[in-house]
Design an enzyme around this catalytic site. Structure first.
Site, short mmCIF file in Angstrom:
data_model
loop_
_atom_site.label_atom_id
_atom_site.label_comp_id
_atom_site.label_asym_id
_atom_site.label_seq_id
_atom_site.Cartn_x
_atom_site.Cartn_y
_atom_site.Cartn_z
N ASP A 133 0.82 -1.23 0.00
CA ASP A 133 0.00 0.00 0.00
C ASP A 133 0.84 1.27 0.00
O ASP A 133 0.41 2.29 -0.52
CB ASP A 133 -1.01 0.00 1.15
CG ASP A 133 -0.38 -0.17 2.51
OD1 ASP A 133 0.85 -0.36 2.58
OD2 ASP A 133 -1.11 -0.11 3.51
C1 LAN Z 1 3.58 -0.84 10.19
C2 LAN Z 1 3.34 0.58 9.89
C3 LAN Z 1 2.68 0.88 8.58
C4 LAN Z 1 1.77 -0.24 8.14
C5 LAN Z 1 0.78 0.19 7.03
C6 LAN Z 1 1.45 0.78 5.81
C7 LAN Z 1 -0.17 1.27 7.57
C8 LAN Z 1 -0.04 -1.03 6.66
O1 LAN Z 1 -1.06 -0.69 5.75
C9 LAN Z 1 0.83 -2.17 6.22
C10 LAN Z 1 1.76 -2.61 7.35
C11 LAN Z 1 2.65 -1.48 7.90
C12 LAN Z 1 3.80 -1.25 6.94
C13 LAN Z 1 3.27 -1.84 9.25
C14 LAN Z 1 3.66 -3.24 9.56
C15 LAN Z 1 4.08 -3.57 11.00
C16 LAN Z 1 4.85 -2.43 11.66
C17 LAN Z 1 6.13 -2.19 10.89
C18 LAN Z 1 3.94 -1.18 11.61
C19 LAN Z 1 2.62 -1.34 12.33
C20 LAN Z 1 4.75 -0.19 12.43
C21 LAN Z 1 5.39 -1.05 13.55
C22 LAN Z 1 5.19 -2.53 13.17
C23 LAN Z 1 6.38 -3.44 13.59
C24 LAN Z 1 6.03 -4.88 13.35
C25 LAN Z 1 6.72 -3.17 15.06
C26 LAN Z 1 7.71 -4.11 15.66
C27 LAN Z 1 7.03 -5.23 16.32
C28 LAN Z 1 7.17 -6.53 16.02
C29 LAN Z 1 6.14 -7.47 16.47
C30 LAN Z 1 8.32 -7.05 15.26
#
Ligand code: LAN
Length: 729
Positions: free
Chosen positions: A458
């Site tokens: 996305d």
């Molecule tokens: C994010 C942030 C952005 C998010 C969107 C783009 C909004 C979504 O549509 C797709 C997935 C994504 C890229 C995403 C995936 C998981 C993340 C990176 C996070 C929520 C921000 C933090 C999270 C990450 C996994 C945090 C660390 C924790 C673990 C369990 C490894």
């Protein structure tokens, strides 16, 4: 032993400083790489004055002027943008406090401590301030995320951080936190990741950690549980974790860690048989209980595989493979790494493998501060190294909805945003793309920066749309991204579809949902593989749609087929009550606003689609007395709508956008909602922070503070376009 840490964490007289000088902090942003700098000399401060954005982030007075009060939606949108435009950073992007998770700082601070890395006193001071500000007032503890109730994970780990940074165990706040930790059963009842970090620190023994065998990386690719099939976040955390686990590396005992043993545990350290507590877990932390099958596998690994079958040669081979993957991850992201969990873990692995003076370890130390953020409360750790591409693309989308792209007032700001996106498009594939199991990425946008380098379905889609939006006005904006590069983005997007028709986040789904039975992290749900997400799928649909208009001949048949199947998926993902479950924002309001955009793109509206009508009804049924919408993060945890006592500006904006996409015929509920959004706007155009907006893995919330600007602007603008810009107040 850890003199460096202790001395630098304390002020001159050996007393912990209570505050740094707010006027000395600056956010440096070099092509999206953001680091908070503390300027110690007055000269430096004069040469590099604080910007409005710095002051805003730090909670200082921005002195932005009061604006003429808005009567019409477009005027309110313009006032909002006038405020938000002041927060744009020099390279053209937006940034924010991307906190929420409360389990990230501990990994970083423990890594600093055990590698004997001096911690600058201004970091130490502000990390302490942040953690104390975030301790729950009732019980002194911390949860998995800022809004969550106290858990062992949050409390044991953040307590440890405070101690490592020099806070006295007899500080009243520490005693209160400790009482809560003990009430919850102490660190032995923490989840897997807590036990891992505390074993690294030398406070627990490795036997308490459920196995993380790097041998899994030696499995042939066809094996259904092979780690290359996992969600990238899990495999990139698993890799360094398995390396450190396999080495059973612990920091030698210090006075402080000896004390922590008695502070974090409810019984004498010597009396504990650690292997008996591998599966101990407090109910507060046990969001996703381990399955019997996982526990059985753990038992096999611990009692048969490790003592009798695992030869030294296998161990070495597995560690070498894990290390090879760590190195590739480091090189492919210039040490930025995928996220805030594997970043510190890769740092530690580099320290163990290559030593304190090695290049990999040194490079990591330089990059880690990109995860840190300063706010009014102190210093925290962001969920990623920033929100650069995502928030910047969404802001452009909001401007388009409000018709601001054509308005000369905003063209300098938007030109810089376009320049930023141009600069951040990923140019090249990964080193060893296939053997490191990486997705195609040339032409993609990530969530944060090109350096981090992970394509997201996305983020690529929103980036592509944002560029197309501005470049379709060639008299106003330069053409910076060539057609060939737009096609590269499409080539990436076209790799992202699942058999279901839906799209996941970073890669198409590679493994079976049954892999969730091997979820060992306890605190999160849905982490093992990629899933279909209505949100991601929608962004992809709308990007393909926009691209079709721009270049009707490029891979036309594939794009058309992709879109059709993706729209079918959106239909299938709708629940009987008309809602969609959201995985990245809270929750039904978030996913619903995406899904209705996808359906609108396919020509489905209130008038001609039963599914759209059902969705609208779902929203109308949840509109509050004051015209707004509000659901709590419990919606994400439980999968059912959980009403918030207070309506939320961001969620209200999402629903307004959803109803407008649906072409819901009656403007009255929308007007009521927009009046609420307008009344909540401050005189200087800003909106204030309300409840947390985002989520991941069902249980952990994460802040998207820029959403309170982006989505109200979008909602107000769209309404004005559809129903006219009549006064609402
Ligand atoms: C994010 C942030 C952005 C998010 C969107 C783009 C909004 C979504 O549509 C797709 C997935 C994504 C890229 C995403 C995936 C998981 C993340 C990176 C996070 C929520 C921000 C933090 C999270 C990450 C996994 C945090 C660390 C924790 C673990 C369990 C490894």
């Amino acid at each position: 032993t850890n003199g460096a840490v202790k001395d630098s964490a304390r002020g001159k007289g050996g007393v912990a400083e209570s505050k740094t000088d707010r006027t000395r902090w600056r956010l440096e942003d070099e092509r999206g790489c953001q680091i908070w700098r503390y300027l110690e000399s007055d000269e430096e401060c004069e040469k590099w004055p604080q910007s409005v954005a710095d002051k805003y982030f730090l909670g200082m007075d921005t002195s932005l002027p009061d604006l003429e009060p808005a009567k019409t939606p477009l005027h309110a949108a313009a006032n909002g943008l006038s405020f938000f435009s002041q927060l744009q950073l020099p390279p053209g992007n937006w940034a924010c406090d991307y906190g929420g998770p409360m389990f990230l700082l501990p990994g970083l601070v423990i890594t600093w401590y055990v590698t004997e890395t001096p911690i600058p006193s201004y970091y130490a001071t502000e990390i302490k301030n942040y953690l104390f500000a975030r301790a729950h007032s009732e019980d002194g503890g911390w949860g998995l995320h800022i809004e969550g109730e106290s858990t062992v994970f949050g409390t044991a780990m953040n307590y440890t951080v405070l101690r490592l940074l020099g806070v006295d165990a007899e500080d009243a706040r520490m005693r209160k936190a400790r009482a809560t930790l003990w009430r919850l059963g102490g660190a032995l009842r923490g989840p897997h990741w807590a036990k891992f970090w505390l074993s690294v620190l030398g406070v627990l023994e490795w036997d308490v950690v459920n196995p993380v065998p790097p041998e899994l990386w030696l499995l042939p690719e066809w094996v259904p549980i092979a780690p290359w099939r996992w969600w990238c976040h899990m495999r990139q955390v698993f890799t360094p974790m398995s390396y450190v686990y396999s080495r059973r590396w612990s920091y030698p005992l210090t006075d402080l860690t000896r004390q922590l043993r008695s502070e974090l545990l409810t019984q004498p350290f010597e009396s504990i048989t650690f292997s008996k507590h591998r599966n101990d877990i407090a109910p507060t932390d046990n969001y996703h209980p381990k399955t019997w099958i996982l526990r059985f596998i753990f038992w096999l690994v611990v009692t048969i595989w490790q003592p009798f079958l695992r030869t030294a040669a296998i161990k070495k081979k597995a560690e070498d493979k894990a290390w090879w993957l760590i190195e590739a991850e480091d090189e492919n992201s210039d040490f930025a790494n995928l996220g805030p969990v594997n970043g510190p873990m890769n740092t530690l692995a580099a320290y163990i493998r290559c030593g304190p003076d090695s290049r990999p370890f040194r490079e990591h130390l330089k990059t880690l501060p990109e995860f840190l953020w300063m706010n009014n409360e102190g210093m925290l750790m962001n969920g990623t190294n920033g929100v650069q591409c995502w928030d910047t693309s969404l802001l452009i989308k909001a401007c388009k909805a409000a018709g601001f792209c054509e308005d000369p007032q905003w063209t300098p700001m938007l030109t810089r945003a376009l320049e930023f996106l141009e600069d951040q498009q990923i140019e090249a594939e990964c080193r060893d793309q296939h053997t490191t199991y990486r997705q195609k990425r040339k032409g993609a946008w990530g969530f944060s920066t090109k350096k981090q380098g992970y394509a997201v379905s996305d983020c690529t889609s929103e980036g592509l749309k944002a560029v197309l939006t501005l470049q379709s006005l060639p008299k106003t904006y330069p053409i910076l991204v060539s057609d060939a590069r737009l096609q590269d983005a499409i080539d990436v997007i076209l790799t992202m579809q699942n058999k279901s028709g839906g799209c996941a986040s970073y890669e198409p789904t590679r493994g079976s949902e049954l892999l969730e039975h091997l979820n060992a992290a306890e605190v999160f749900g849905r982490i093992m593989i990629e899933y279909d997400y209505p949100e991601c799928t929608t962004s992809v649909i709308t990007a393909l749609h926009a691209f079709q208009k721009h270049a009707p001949t490029y891979r036309a048949a594939e794009i058309a087929a992709f879109k059709a199947r993706a729209v079918e998926y959106i239909h299938r993902a709708q629940r009987p009550d008309g809602s969609w479950y959201g995985s990245w924002g809270i929750c039904f309001t978030y996913a619903g606003f995406f899904a209705l955009e996808a359906l609108a793109c396919a020509g489905e509206t209130y008038e001609n689609s039963e599914s759209v009508r059902r969705a609208c009804q779902f929203f109308l049924d949840h509109q509050m007395e004051d015209g707004g919408w509000g659901e709590t993060y419990r919606s994400c945890e439980t999968g059912v709508w959980c009403q918030h006592p207070k309506s939320q500006v961001v969620q209200t904006a999402w629903v307004v956008i959803a109803l407008l996409e649906a072409e819901f015929p009656d403007p009255e509920p929308l007007k009521k909602a927009l009046r609420l959004i307008m009344r909540r706007q401050q005189r200087n155009g800003e909106w204030l922070q309300e409840a947390i907006e985002g989520v991941f893995n069902k249980s952990c919330m994460i802040s998207y503070p820029n959403y309170k600007f982006i989505f109200p602007i979008m909602a107000l603008g769209m309404f004005a376009k559809r129903f006219g810009d009549e006064p609402l107040l």
